[in-house]
Design a protein around this motif. Structure first.
Motif, mmCIF file in Angstrom:
data_model
loop_
_atom_site.group_PDB
_atom_site.id
_atom_site.type_symbol
_atom_site.label_atom_id
_atom_site.label_comp_id
_atom_site.label_asym_id
_atom_site.label_seq_id
_atom_site.Cartn_x
_atom_site.Cartn_y
_atom_site.Cartn_z
ATOM 1 N N ARG A 46 0.833 -1.207 0.000
ATOM 2 C CA ARG A 46 0.000 0.000 0.000
ATOM 3 C C ARG A 46 0.866 1.254 0.000
ATOM 4 N NH1 ARG A 46 -2.616 -1.195 4.359
ATOM 5 N NH2 ARG A 46 -1.318 0.030 5.791
ATOM 6 N N PRO A 58 1.871 3.479 -6.706
ATOM 7 C CA PRO A 58 2.255 4.706 -7.428
ATOM 8 C C PRO A 58 1.528 5.967 -6.969
ATOM 9 C CG PRO A 58 2.012 2.885 -8.956
ATOM 10 C CD PRO A 58 1.509 2.390 -7.632
ATOM 11 N N ASP A 59 0.288 5.813 -6.470
ATOM 12 C CA ASP A 59 -0.471 6.990 -6.045
ATOM 13 C C ASP A 59 -0.378 7.240 -4.541
ATOM 14 O OD1 ASP A 59 -1.853 4.721 -5.337
ATOM 15 O OD2 ASP A 59 -3.836 5.497 -5.893
ATOM 16 N N ALA A 60 0.458 6.484 -3.832
ATOM 17 C CA ALA A 60 0.612 6.695 -2.393
ATOM 18 C C ALA A 60 1.312 8.037 -2.141
ATOM 19 C CB ALA A 60 1.418 5.557 -1.777
ATOM 20 N N PRO A 61 0.975 8.719 -1.043
ATOM 21 C CA PRO A 61 1.545 10.062 -0.796
ATOM 22 C C PRO A 61 3.067 10.087 -0.830
ATOM 23 C CG PRO A 61 -0.276 9.657 0.707
ATOM 24 C CD PRO A 61 -0.044 8.367 -0.025
ATOM 25 N N ARG A 74 4.789 10.237 -4.221
ATOM 26 C CA ARG A 74 4.498 11.389 -5.074
ATOM 27 C C ARG A 74 5.190 12.662 -4.581
ATOM 28 N NH1 ARG A 74 0.887 10.648 -8.836
ATOM 29 N NH2 ARG A 74 0.381 12.863 -8.970
ATOM 30 N N ARG A 93 4.986 10.482 -13.159
ATOM 31 C CA ARG A 93 3.732 10.323 -12.412
ATOM 32 C C ARG A 93 2.926 11.607 -12.368
ATOM 33 N NH1 ARG A 93 6.316 6.776 -7.374
ATOM 34 N NH2 ARG A 93 6.711 4.901 -8.622
ATOM 35 N N VAL A 103 4.110 14.633 -11.425
ATOM 36 C CA VAL A 103 4.507 15.522 -10.324
ATOM 37 C C VAL A 103 5.795 16.248 -10.718
ATOM 38 C CG1 VAL A 103 5.225 15.658 -7.911
ATOM 39 C CG2 VAL A 103 3.508 13.970 -8.628
ATOM 40 N N THR A 125 3.596 22.295 -6.211
ATOM 41 C CA THR A 125 3.964 21.100 -5.466
ATOM 42 C C THR A 125 4.972 21.395 -4.378
ATOM 43 O OG1 THR A 125 5.804 20.534 -6.949
ATOM 44 C CG2 THR A 125 3.622 19.685 -7.520
#
Length: 271
Positions: free
Chosen positions: A187, A191-194, A197, A261, A263, A270
């Motif tokens: 988890r 790829p989209d875990a905080p 990113r 990704r 970012v 960001t």
């Protein structure tokens, strides 16, 4: 001590790739493999190394401790290395997510200690649990450690930024075997875990702490925090390789992975 998110983690010198682990804790001299007579299911290997600072990568982690360090590995949730020292791996819940973090609870000479080497926090020494409640100031951030009402042996660690609660976890028994964290690791590294990113690298020196948080250099020295913007990839790489003294850290590769990704760490949105 270094913490990096996104696409990096590393071995000596700080090079990094996702999915590595962290090392910990505290003894001296070299010892040989031995079998714990009562609580280990197979021999436990202990390896002692002396390191000058600590490195870890958020989302992944590589860490060197400021004192001689001992690594202990076992398939059992509880492993002891001698008749007076035991090591337990405890799961910590954070933000309602179970097993979001892992800490060690170490019993040494009949005293329990919390050892957390993966939090990117200035916990330079094992923390005796009988010293709680405890406040650890660190520039703009402070850490509060205390018992938690959910369990008589539970410990809560709260991160405060200018007195505002920004993060916390609660660690409590029973001990958990390393493979019990498999789902949490997957988890955390999605790829989209905080932590996948953003770029975050933290290194602890004897008198100061340097942190890369996307395109900012955060310096904490004598409990005073300053923030310096980083203009571009060349400046970022120079700071990581020279100021943080991590010449093998693959900075450009990490920035490229984040860009793929969606970012851009040099975009003001960001920062």
């Amino acid at each position: 001590m270094t913490t990096c998110s996104a696409a990096t983690s590393g071995s000596s010198g700080g090079s990094a790739t996702p999915g590595s682990t962290s090392s910990s804790a505290a003894t001296s001299s070299r010892s040989r493999s031995r079998t714990c007579p009562s609580c280990c299911t197979r021999p436990t290997r202990r390896r002692t190394r002396s390191r000058r600072s600590t490195s870890s990568c958020a989302g992944s982690a590589t860490r060197t401790s400021a004192a001689p360090a001992t690594r202990s590995t076992s398939t059992s949730p509880r492993c002891c290395s001698s008749s007076t020292t035991t090591f337990e791996l405890l799961a910590a819940d954070a933000g309602g997510v179970p097993r979001a973090h892992a800490v060690c609870r170490v019993s040494f000479e009949d005293q329990l200690h919390l050892v957390d080497v993966g939090h990117g926090a200035p916990f330079y020494h094992p923390i005796p649990l009988d010293s709680l409640p405890l406040q650890i100031p660190h520039g703009d951030v402070s850490y509060s450690l205390d018992r938690h009402a959910s369990h008589r042996e539970a410990v809560e660690v709260v991160t405060l930024r200018k007195s505002t609660r920004v993060h916390s976890y609660v660690a409590k028994p029973p001990p958990v075997a390393p493979d019990g964290f498999g789902a949490a690791i997957e988890r955390t590294h999605a790829p989209d875990a905080p932590l996948m990113r953003r770029l975050k690298i933290i290194r602890f020196f004897a008198s100061r702490v340097l942190e890369i948080d996307n395109n900012r250099l955060v310096t904490t020295h004598h409990n005073i925090t300053t923030v310096t913007p980083i203009r571009d990839i060349d400046e970022l790489e120079a700071i990581v390789h020279e100021a943080l003294q991590l010449p093998r850290m693959p900075v450009r590769e990490a920035v490229d992975v984040l860009r793929a990704r969606g970012v851009d760490i040099f975009d003001g949105a960001t920062a």
